[in-house]
Motif scaffolding. Structure first.
Motif, PDB file in Angstrom:
ATOM      1  N   ALA A  61       9.389   6.695   3.648  1.00 58.71           N
ATOM      2  CA  ALA A  61       8.379   7.665   3.221  1.00 58.71           C
ATOM      3  C   ALA A  61       7.337   6.952   2.369  1.00 58.71           C
ATOM      4  CB  ALA A  61       9.023   8.798   2.426  1.00 58.71           C
ATOM      5  N   ILE A  62       6.078   7.187   2.683  1.00 55.09           N
ATOM      6  CA  ILE A  62       4.981   6.536   1.979  1.00 55.09           C
ATOM      7  C   ILE A  62       3.943   7.590   1.599  1.00 55.09           C
ATOM      8  CG2 ILE A  62       3.795   6.006   4.164  1.00 55.09           C
ATOM      9  CD1 ILE A  62       2.799   3.395   2.848  1.00 55.09           C
ATOM     10  N   ALA A  63       3.340   7.444   0.438  1.00 52.54           N
ATOM     11  CA  ALA A  63       2.288   8.366   0.023  1.00 52.54           C
ATOM     12  C   ALA A  63       1.161   8.316   1.045  1.00 52.54           C
ATOM     13  CB  ALA A  63       1.776   7.994  -1.362  1.00 52.54           C
ATOM     14  N   ASP A  64       0.772   9.485   1.551  1.00 54.90           N
ATOM     15  CA  ASP A  64      -0.231   9.523   2.619  1.00 54.90           C
ATOM     16  C   ASP A  64      -1.643   9.523   2.044  1.00 54.90           C
ATOM     17  OD1 ASP A  64      -1.129   9.485   5.182  1.00 54.90           O
ATOM     18  OD2 ASP A  64      -0.853  11.631   5.543  1.00 54.90           O
ATOM     19  N   ARG A  65      -1.888   8.537   1.206  1.00 56.98           N
ATOM     20  CA  ARG A  65      -3.187   8.408   0.557  1.00 56.98           C
ATOM     21  C   ARG A  65      -3.395   6.939   0.209  1.00 56.98           C
ATOM     22  NH1 ARG A  65      -6.899  11.424  -2.435  1.00 56.98           N
ATOM     23  NH2 ARG A  65      -7.788  10.356  -4.230  1.00 56.98           N
ATOM     24  N   CYS A  66      -4.443   6.358   0.744  1.00 59.32           N
ATOM     25  CA  CYS A  66      -4.706   4.945   0.478  1.00 59.32           C
ATOM     26  C   CYS A  66      -5.081   4.755  -0.991  1.00 59.32           C
ATOM     27  CB  CYS A  66      -5.842   4.445   1.369  1.00 59.32           C
ATOM     28  SG  CYS A  66      -6.208   2.687   1.139  1.00 59.32           S
ATOM     29  N   PRO A  67      -4.471   3.791  -1.672  1.00 58.96           N
ATOM     30  CA  PRO A  67      -4.786   3.570  -3.090  1.00 58.96           C
ATOM     31  C   PRO A  67      -6.194   3.023  -3.314  1.00 58.96           C
ATOM     32  CG  PRO A  67      -3.332   1.844  -2.276  1.00 58.96           C
ATOM     33  CD  PRO A  67      -3.414   2.873  -1.193  1.00 58.96           C
ATOM     34  N   HIS A  68      -6.873   2.624  -2.236  1.00 58.59           N
ATOM     35  CA  HIS A  68      -8.225   2.079  -2.374  1.00 58.59           C
ATOM     36  C   HIS A  68      -9.273   3.181  -2.505  1.00 58.59           C
ATOM     37  CE1 HIS A  68     -12.009   0.410  -0.365  1.00 58.59           C
ATOM     38  NE2 HIS A  68     -11.952  -0.175  -1.544  1.00 58.59           N
ATOM     39  N   GLN A 118      -4.171  -2.901   4.680  1.00 61.99           N
ATOM     40  CA  GLN A 118      -2.895  -2.839   5.382  1.00 61.99           C
ATOM     41  C   GLN A 118      -1.732  -2.817   4.396  1.00 61.99           C
ATOM     42  OE1 GLN A 118      -3.042  -6.214   8.106  1.00 61.99           O
ATOM     43  NE2 GLN A 118      -3.783  -4.869   9.750  1.00 61.99           N
ATOM     44  N   PHE A 119      -0.696  -2.042   4.760  1.00 57.95           N
ATOM     45  CA  PHE A 119       0.470  -1.878   3.892  1.00 57.95           C
ATOM     46  C   PHE A 119       1.739  -1.892   4.737  1.00 57.95           C
ATOM     47  CE2 PHE A 119      -3.144   0.519   2.298  1.00 57.95           C
ATOM     48  CZ  PHE A 119      -3.294   0.018   1.013  1.00 57.95           C
ATOM     49  N   ASP A 120       2.793  -2.448   4.160  1.00 56.18           N
ATOM     50  CA  ASP A 120       4.108  -2.410   4.792  1.00 56.18           C
ATOM     51  C   ASP A 120       4.753  -1.073   4.424  1.00 56.18           C
ATOM     52  OD1 ASP A 120       6.888  -2.719   5.400  1.00 56.18           O
ATOM     53  OD2 ASP A 120       6.658  -4.891   5.303  1.00 56.18           O
ATOM     54  N   VAL A 121       5.041  -0.232   5.424  1.00 57.14           N
ATOM     55  CA  VAL A 121       5.581   1.102   5.132  1.00 57.14           C
ATOM     56  C   VAL A 121       6.992   1.043   4.578  1.00 57.14           C
ATOM     57  CG1 VAL A 121       4.129   2.235   6.861  1.00 57.14           C
ATOM     58  CG2 VAL A 121       6.426   1.456   7.494  1.00 57.14           C
ATOM     59  N   GLY A 152      -6.512  -6.535   1.999  1.00 57.93           N
ATOM     60  CA  GLY A 152      -7.443  -5.686   1.276  1.00 57.93           C
ATOM     61  C   GLY A 152      -8.394  -4.973   2.215  1.00 57.93           C
ATOM     62  N   PRO A 153      -9.345  -4.233   1.630  1.00 62.39           N
ATOM     63  CA  PRO A 153      -9.848  -4.345   0.254  1.00 62.39           C
ATOM     64  C   PRO A 153      -9.012  -3.670  -0.842  1.00 62.39           C
ATOM     65  CG  PRO A 153     -11.067  -2.669   1.438  1.00 62.39           C
ATOM     66  CD  PRO A 153     -10.167  -3.305   2.443  1.00 62.39           C
ATOM     67  N   ALA A 154      -7.980  -2.927  -0.496  1.00 64.54           N
ATOM     68  CA  ALA A 154      -7.141  -2.342  -1.551  1.00 64.54           C
ATOM     69  C   ALA A 154      -6.588  -3.465  -2.424  1.00 64.54           C
ATOM     70  CB  ALA A 154      -6.005  -1.541  -0.937  1.00 64.54           C
ATOM     71  N   ASP A 155      -6.534  -3.218  -3.738  1.00 66.96           N
ATOM     72  CA  ASP A 155      -6.024  -4.246  -4.641  1.00 66.96           C
ATOM     73  C   ASP A 155      -4.680  -3.864  -5.250  1.00 66.96           C
ATOM     74  OD1 ASP A 155      -6.782  -2.254  -6.345  1.00 66.96           O
ATOM     75  OD2 ASP A 155      -8.282  -3.429  -7.438  1.00 66.96           O
ATOM     76  N   SER A 156      -4.049  -2.828  -4.702  1.00 70.50           N
ATOM     77  CA  SER A 156      -2.727  -2.422  -5.184  1.00 70.50           C
ATOM     78  C   SER A 156      -1.885  -1.963  -4.003  1.00 70.50           C
ATOM     79  CB  SER A 156      -2.835  -1.302  -6.224  1.00 70.50           C
ATOM     80  OG  SER A 156      -3.431  -0.150  -5.662  1.00 70.50           O
ATOM     81  N   GLU A 157      -0.583  -1.912  -4.205  1.00 67.34           N
ATOM     82  CA  GLU A 157       0.313  -1.506  -3.128  1.00 67.34           C
ATOM     83  C   GLU A 157       0.311   0.008  -2.959  1.00 67.34           C
ATOM     84  OE1 GLU A 157       4.485  -1.372  -5.674  1.00 67.34           O
ATOM     85  OE2 GLU A 157       4.050  -3.094  -4.392  1.00 67.34           O
TER      86      GLU A 157
END
Length: 223
Positions: A154-161, A184-187, A195-200
């Motif tokens: 389960a992953i938060a359905d909101r990009c942290p970017h 891109q994120f590993d689920v 990136g460009p997101a700078d957090s997981e």
């Protein structure tokens, strides 16, 4: 709120065997048992017989009044429809009558730190790969559930970017690509792969029990 109120287990039901088991478990863990409770108090746990006509209304009332109280519902016979309704109403745990003592003891011993929110029936995930479902309303916001190599994540359905809905992006093996800016994120871990997101991304623990899949809420989150 008094110290006594914090150490109370509220019991609502007519089953004498369950009452004895709850009293024994409460004594072993240093809790008192009450049949009623001061409106200003907040029981640590509440045990309720679901076979009573007003049971679901009582669960909703307790959940609204005491959002931090763990509510354990029980029934004499397995009834999946009743159990699901009880979970939706606010029960944290739903069990058969005979399992009340063990599950209550488990919760008290564990400090009652983890709450669960029902996501889907386990049967709905059988044989599916990638995105299994999106749950738009949970206590932690929208959540997307993925199945990778036979395991659910389960992953938060909101990009942290920039807040885009991640579940509309493409999944390649375990790597999810944000549809807006390409992060891109590993689920499985939430790890940022590009990136460009700078957090997981935020991920959550998933548990299966009684034919259902639950989101295990972080400590401090309300159901």
């Amino acid at each position: 709120m008094t110290d006594g109120a914090r150490q109370e287990i509220l019991l609502h039901g007519q089953d004498a065997l369950v009452a004895r088991r709850v009293a024994r478990i409460a004594e072993e863990h240093g809790f008192s048992v009450g049949r009623t409770s001061d409106p200003d108090a907040r029981p640590t746990a509440a045990v309720l017989e679901l076979d009573q006509p007003d049971a679901l209304d009582t669960v909703r009332e307790w959940h609204e009044r005491w959002p931090e109280t763990v509510i354990l519902g029980y029934s004499a016979f397995p009834d999946q429809q009743l159990w699901r309704s009880a979970q939706r109403a606010g029960c944290d745990v739903v069990v058969n009558r005979g399992a009340v003592g063990a599950r209550l003891a488990e919760r008290l011993a564990g400090g009652l730190a983890h709450r669960r929110f029902p996501l889907l029936d386990a049967a709905d995930a059988a044989g599916r790969l990638g995105l299994v479902c999106r749950v738009p309303e949970t206590p932690v916001g929208p959540v997307a559930v993925y199945q990778v190599a036979g395991r659910l994540y389960a992953i938060a359905d909101r990009c942290p970017h920039a807040g885009a809905q991640l579940s509309t992006g493409e999944l390649d093996r375990a790597v999810l690509t944000c549809p807006r800016h390409g992060s891109q994120f590993d689920v499985r871990t939430g790890e940022r792969c590009r990136g460009p997101a700078d957090s997981e991304a935020q991920i959550f623990t998933v548990a299966r029990e009684g034919g259902q899949v639950f989101l295990v809420l972080p400590s401090g989150e309300q159901r």
